[in-house]
Scaffold this motif. Sequence first.
Motif, mmCIF file in Angstrom:
data_model
loop_
_atom_site.group_PDB
_atom_site.id
_atom_site.type_symbol
_atom_site.label_atom_id
_atom_site.label_comp_id
_atom_site.label_asym_id
_atom_site.label_seq_id
_atom_site.Cartn_x
_atom_site.Cartn_y
_atom_site.Cartn_z
ATOM 1 N N THR A 1 -0.787 3.533 11.419
ATOM 2 C CA THR A 1 -1.806 2.909 10.570
ATOM 3 C C THR A 1 -2.935 2.362 11.435
ATOM 4 O OG1 THR A 1 -0.159 2.355 8.903
ATOM 5 C CG2 THR A 1 -2.221 1.124 8.825
ATOM 6 N N GLN A 2 -2.593 1.741 12.538
ATOM 7 C CA GLN A 2 -3.622 1.206 13.430
ATOM 8 C C GLN A 2 -4.561 2.305 13.911
ATOM 9 O OE1 GLN A 2 -2.508 -1.558 16.548
ATOM 10 N NE2 GLN A 2 -0.612 -2.045 15.474
ATOM 11 N N GLU A 3 -4.020 3.423 14.328
ATOM 12 C CA GLU A 3 -4.866 4.507 14.834
ATOM 13 C C GLU A 3 -5.720 5.117 13.730
ATOM 14 O OE1 GLU A 3 -5.579 5.105 17.847
ATOM 15 O OE2 GLU A 3 -3.946 4.074 18.861
ATOM 16 N N LEU A 4 -5.146 5.296 12.543
ATOM 17 C CA LEU A 4 -5.918 5.854 11.418
ATOM 18 C C LEU A 4 -7.067 4.925 11.045
ATOM 19 C CD1 LEU A 4 -2.983 7.145 9.180
ATOM 20 C CD2 LEU A 4 -4.502 8.531 10.627
ATOM 21 N N VAL A 5 -6.791 3.630 10.977
ATOM 22 C CA VAL A 5 -7.824 2.650 10.634
ATOM 23 C C VAL A 5 -8.890 2.597 11.727
ATOM 24 C CG1 VAL A 5 -8.236 0.156 10.395
ATOM 25 C CG2 VAL A 5 -6.426 1.272 9.068
ATOM 26 N N ALA A 6 -8.474 2.566 12.981
ATOM 27 C CA ALA A 6 -9.442 2.533 14.087
ATOM 28 C C ALA A 6 -10.329 3.778 14.046
ATOM 29 C CB ALA A 6 -8.712 2.436 15.423
ATOM 30 N N SER B 1 0.243 8.047 3.169
ATOM 31 C CA SER B 1 1.088 7.228 2.298
ATOM 32 C C SER B 1 0.220 6.263 1.492
ATOM 33 C CB SER B 1 2.099 6.447 3.140
ATOM 34 O OG SER B 1 1.434 5.421 3.880
ATOM 35 N N GLU B 2 0.808 5.688 0.470
ATOM 36 C CA GLU B 2 0.078 4.692 -0.331
ATOM 37 C C GLU B 2 -0.312 3.493 0.531
ATOM 38 O OE1 GLU B 2 -1.217 4.870 -3.443
ATOM 39 O OE2 GLU B 2 -0.602 6.964 -3.236
ATOM 40 N N ALA C 1 -4.135 2.235 1.272
ATOM 41 C CA ALA C 1 -4.557 0.851 1.032
ATOM 42 C C ALA C 1 -5.238 0.284 2.276
ATOM 43 C CB ALA C 1 -3.358 -0.011 0.631
ATOM 44 N N ALA C 2 -4.690 0.577 3.446
ATOM 45 C CA ALA C 2 -5.280 0.092 4.698
ATOM 46 C C ALA C 2 -6.635 0.741 4.944
ATOM 47 C CB ALA C 2 -4.339 0.364 5.872
ATOM 48 N N LEU C 3 -6.741 2.029 4.669
ATOM 49 C CA LEU C 3 -8.017 2.725 4.871
ATOM 50 C C LEU C 3 -9.092 2.218 3.916
ATOM 51 C CD1 LEU C 3 -6.576 6.299 5.456
ATOM 52 C CD2 LEU C 3 -7.894 4.957 7.121
ATOM 53 N N LYS D 1 0.342 -5.472 -1.386
ATOM 54 C CA LYS D 1 1.582 -4.878 -1.905
ATOM 55 C C LYS D 1 2.334 -4.127 -0.807
ATOM 56 C CE LYS D 1 -0.134 -2.555 -5.361
ATOM 57 N NZ LYS D 1 -0.319 -1.724 -6.579
ATOM 58 N N HIS D 2 1.616 -3.667 0.195
ATOM 59 C CA HIS D 2 2.218 -2.828 1.228
ATOM 60 C C HIS D 2 2.424 -3.521 2.568
ATOM 61 C CE1 HIS D 2 1.840 0.701 -1.313
ATOM 62 N NE2 HIS D 2 0.622 0.286 -1.611
#
Length: 157
Positions: free
Chosen positions: A36-41, A84-85, A89-91, A117-118
């Motif tokens: 998640t960190q890498e996708l968001v970054a 994933s959901e 949500a993070a993105l 929620k996640h």
Amino acid sequence: MDARLNYFADPTAGKALKHVMTAGRTIQDSRLPAATQELVALRVSQINGCAVCIDMHTKEAAAAGETSVRLNLVAAWREATVFSEAERAALELAEQATRIADGAGGVTDEVWACAAKHYDEEQLTALVLLVSFMNMVNRLNVITRQPAGNYEPGQFH
């Protein structure tokens, strides 16, 4: 392309960036999932047009086992079925937080509730810090036109 400033040669930058890198490692070591960190970054960097960070986070994610399909679809995550959901949500939170200057009004209550929620409070804190951190680093690189393409995975970790 040559960079306008060499952050590694400047003593003021060296002092400040030492603390910035420590903050980055603290976020990286959080309980927010590494993928998640890498996708968001990567997504924040795409929005800001930071080639250095796009290069770095694409390569770091791939080195950690992320698939090229997912990396290639980050820019169009809404239409992609490979996230994933929780990642979606993070993105979404990352996009709204990054686009504050566009007059979008920041992160909506709906988007915040979906992320909550996640992710627990510690993970949400890490997510907000990561988005803020990436926006700052993107600006440092874009303002000074730092060249991209030569990053090696693990170079700054």
